[in-house]
Structure formats: structure tokens, C-alpha cells
Design an enzyme around this catalytic site. Structure first.
Site, PDB file in Angstrom:
ATOM      1  N   ASP A 128       0.801  -1.230   0.000  1.00  0.00           N
ATOM      2  CA  ASP A 128       0.000   0.000   0.000  1.00  0.00           C
ATOM      3  C   ASP A 128       0.832   1.279   0.000  1.00  0.00           C
ATOM      4  O   ASP A 128       0.333   2.344   0.320  1.00  0.00           O
ATOM      5  CB  ASP A 128      -0.950   0.007   1.201  1.00  0.00           C
ATOM      6  CG  ASP A 128      -0.209  -0.036   2.533  1.00  0.00           C
ATOM      7  OD1 ASP A 128       0.990  -0.392   2.537  1.00  0.00           O
ATOM      8  OD2 ASP A 128      -0.824   0.265   3.566  1.00  0.00           O
ATOM      9  N   GLU A 129       2.116   1.192  -0.360  1.00  0.00           N
ATOM     10  CA  GLU A 129       2.972   2.378  -0.377  1.00  0.00           C
ATOM     11  C   GLU A 129       3.902   2.356  -1.580  1.00  0.00           C
ATOM     12  O   GLU A 129       4.339   1.294  -2.013  1.00  0.00           O
ATOM     13  CB  GLU A 129       3.839   2.445   0.885  1.00  0.00           C
ATOM     14  CG  GLU A 129       3.113   2.642   2.178  1.00  0.00           C
ATOM     15  CD  GLU A 129       4.087   2.775   3.341  1.00  0.00           C
ATOM     16  OE1 GLU A 129       4.925   3.702   3.311  1.00  0.00           O
ATOM     17  OE2 GLU A 129       4.015   1.950   4.261  1.00  0.00           O
TER      18      GLU A 129
END
Length: 405
Positions: free
Chosen positions: A104-105
Site C-alpha cells: 500500500d505504499e
């Protein structure tokens, strides 16, 4: 030429994906667990659930006490990987210099193309709009001249935030923060810094670097540079950074387990999941590690290194079982068990000989993968796993990179 880096951090990613998949969950306290039962831990919580104090890695039973009206859902890692892939695809439209650091990054280096995008802040806004349009998800973006400040910026206005931190903003924005908020400073280092009288990042930035080196060695200079907003770490795309260092899976039992049959079935299920991930992502591993968490929460690991790298369930399982047997005794009750592969290398099925017995296993494994991809994970189940307890599917720990805020 000034450098510009964006850090994109998806907001409550797992919970947000669940809300996109099921619109009736929108605006409600969603809590994602390894399994929706009391012995697991929280994988992610929507911002609505966080208002009750629910946080990632919290025992599920505690989350239920804090948020009795919360909607507890079992993790759907296949969906999370798919949405992560979609987000990454969007980011790559803006620059080829994209480095995904977790599910998620990601970092984007937009140096040289920021003017085409209307400037760094406008570029960040366009990234946010594109991600939302393509996936229905929100993200928070930090904009800065380096990775460190971009990462800290993405955390400042969650959810759905956009924060610009220029070099000249560091004294006003960064220095007043507690020293533990500095990216890369863990709890132990923060405690040691506070014991030295350094309460804020500004205190650290003004502290003599030679004294920091005396206390922390080479890391002392890195701490001083970070506190002053200095970081020259490049954004490195995957083909330059190399592949993942590990893949692992783990499961928490609904009760403490000392039954060898049940423990071996769990090892088999975990080995199968890890092997499928390896094949899906095109890797093989050489070192098999078993993680064992006892009822008293103490944790040990045991490893076995194979003669040749593998992505086969059978070989991973045999190594995992051997590693587990080297530690476990009937008096040991197990709360959590995990299987991981390290020493990974990219590649297909490896070298073959005319009568290589692994070739049949490779063909069968890939046939099963295709069936499961089309009809679901439970469409093909090993007979031995049909008698598994109700603990359900393992928790996906990916590559040791957890979900962020």
C-alpha cells in the site's frame, strides 16, 4: 535541477478495499482480521473503527471490546494484491521511477517531469485523482525534495491528505515533532534519545553529531542527517532494486495447540500457500524458516536450507516439518505458526533432466494454480487438509511489510 519525490500511502488500505467491494460497508467501522474470530489479530481498521481505538496488530478480542458494533471481516489478500496492482499501474503513468515498498505504499521520483504535470503539488493532486478514479480508493501523498520528507509528509494529513515539505519547512514542520516521529527511529532508539534529553526532532537536529556517533556509531550521523531533513536515497524501480527478499505466511490458532497432527496440517497449508505465491510471482526459494509462537507469546524460529531452490509445496513442507520437529516437544503449546522462504531467486521451473521426478510435480502444481485462479482457492483441496480445524486460511504476511496508516 531541484529534486521532487512523492510518497503515496493508501488510506486504511485493506479496510478501504473491503468498503469498495461492498458499498454497504462505506462509512461504517470495518475491522479486517486474519480470520473473523477472537484469537487472531487486526490486520487493518477503517478510520471509523479507529475512532474507537482499534489499531492494526491489536488482538481481535480487544478490538471487539473497544468496538462491539464493528463489522469484522476476514482478510481477502487476493483482492488486496489486485488493487495494489491497479494502484501501481496508475502510478507508472506519471513517471517510470516508481518504487513500491509495500502493498500500500510507493515512492515516485518526478524530477524533470513535474513542470509537465503543473508542478509537484499539482502532480500529487493528479495522482490522487487518478487513483480514486481507477480504484475508488483514497491515498495520502507527501511531496518533498527527498524520500524521507515525502514519507513524513504523507503521514501528516491522513486520510486523503496532501502535504508539501520543502527543505526550508523542516524547522517549522518537522523539528517540533516528538523524536519518535522521525522516520526510521524505532521505539528503542527513541527511548535512548529521550534518555539523552532529546525530546523533539529539533533537539536531535541541534545535537552535536560527534556525540551522536559516540552513542550510535555510524547510525548517529544518519540520525543527525534525518533530523535535519537530509536524505539522498534514490527511488529505485524493481528491475534495479531486485526482487523480494522473502515470502511468508502465518496463522494464529483459535486455541493453544499441542496436537502434532493439527500442527503438521497447518504447516502443510502454509507451505502450499507460500509455494503458490512463489509460482505466481516467478520466484523460487532455498531457505525454509518456521516461526513458532508459544502460548506465553515467546517466539522462536528454525530454518532448513535446501540443496536447490524450489517453489514446490512438497519440498517446502518437508523442510518446514523437519525444522519444526527440531524444536517442538509435546509439552509445547503453540499459539501461532508460520512458514517463510528466503534466499529467493527469479526463475522458472529450474533445470530438468530426462527423468526428473520434480517435473511431474511442477506440471500438477501449475495445473492446480490455474484451476484455483479460475474457480477459487477452495476449488481444489488436498485430502489431508479437508480435516483441518476451523481455524481457516492462514494470514498473509507477504514480504514482511505490513499495512500502513
Amino acid at each position: 535541477m531541484p529534486r521532487w519525490v512523492l510518497h503515496v500511502d493508501m488510506d486504511a488500505f485493506f479496510a478501504s478495499v473491503e468498503q469498495v467491494l461492498d458499498p454497504t460497508l462505506a462509512g461504517r467501522p470495518v475491522i479486517v482480521c486474519g480470520r473473523a474470530e477472537e484469537r487472531g489479530v487486526v490486520s487493518a481498521a477503517s478510520y471509523e473503527a479507529r475512532r474507537y481505538g482499534v489499531r492494526s496488530a491489536m488482538p481481535t478480542v480487544q478490538a471487539k471490546r473497544l468496538c462491539p458494533d464493528g463489522l469484522f471481516v476476514s482478510a481477502n489478500h487476493r483482492a488486496y494484491r489486485e488493487y495494489s496492482r491497479r494502484v501501481l499501474s496508475v502510478l507508472k503513468r506519471f513517471t517510470p521511477l516508481v518504487e513500491q515498498t509495500s502493498v500500500d505504499e510507493a515512492y515516485l521520483d518526478i524530477t524533470g517531469c513535474e513542470k509537465l504535470l503543473g508542478g509537484p503539488v499539482a502532480a500529487a493532486g493528479k495522482v490522487k485523482e487518478a487513483v480514486r478514479a481507477e480504484t475508488g480508493l483514497t491515498c495520502s501523498v507527501g511531496v518533498a525534495p527527498n524520500r524521507l520528507l515525502a514519507k513524513m509528509g504523507s503521514e501528516m494529513q491522513k486520510p486523503d491528505g496532501l502535504t508539501l515539505i520543502r527543505a526550508e519547512d523542516v524547522p517549522g514542520l518537522i523539528w517540533p515533532l516528538p523524536v519518535g516521529r522521525l522516520h526510521g527511529v524505532g521505539p528503542r532508539t527513541a527511548a535512548k534519545l529521550r534518555a539523552m534529553g532529546l525530546q523533539t526532532i529539533g533537539d536531535l537536529a541541534r545535537y552535536p553529531v560527534d556525540l551522536l556517533e559516540r552513542e550510535f556509531g555510524v547510525a548517529g550521523r544518519h540520525l543527525h542527517d534525518a533530523a535535519n531533513g537530509r536524505d539522498d536515497t534514490p527511488v529505485t524501480p524493481p528491475d534495479e532494486a531486485g526482487g523480494p527478499k522473502s515470502l511468508s505466511r502465518e496463522t494464529t490458532f483459535s486455541r493453544d495447540v499441542d496436537d502434532p497432527e493439527e500442527l503438521e496440517r497447518a504447516l502443510l497449508a502454509l507451505s502450499e500457500d507460500v509455494a503458490a505465491r512463489l509460482r505466481r510471482e516467478g520466484y523460487r526459494g532455498r531457505t525454509v524458516t518456521v516461526k513458532i509462537r508459544r502460548a506465553d507469546f515467546s517466539t522462536v524460529t528454525r530454518s532448513r536450507t535446501l540443496a536447490t531452490p524450489t517453489d514446490l509445496t512438497e519440498e517446502i513442507y518437508e523442510a518446514a516439518r523437519s525444522a519444526f520437529a527440531s524444536y517442538w516437544r509435546p509439552s509445547v503449546k503453540v499459539r501461532l505458526i508460520g512458514v517463510g522462504l528466503t534466499n529467493l531467486e527469479a526463475g522458472g521451473e529450474g533445470p530438468r533432466t530426462l527423468f526428473d521426478p520434480r517435473e511431474k510435480l511442477q506440471r500438477v502444481s501449475r495445473a492446480v494454480d490455474r484451476i484455483r485462479d479460475r474457480y477459487g482457492e477452495r476449488s481444489v483441496v488436498r485430502a489431508r487438509l479437508l480435516s483441518r480445524s476451523r481455524d481457516g486460511p492462514p494470514k498473509d504476511t507477504g514480504r514482511g511489510r505490513g499495512e500502513g496508516p
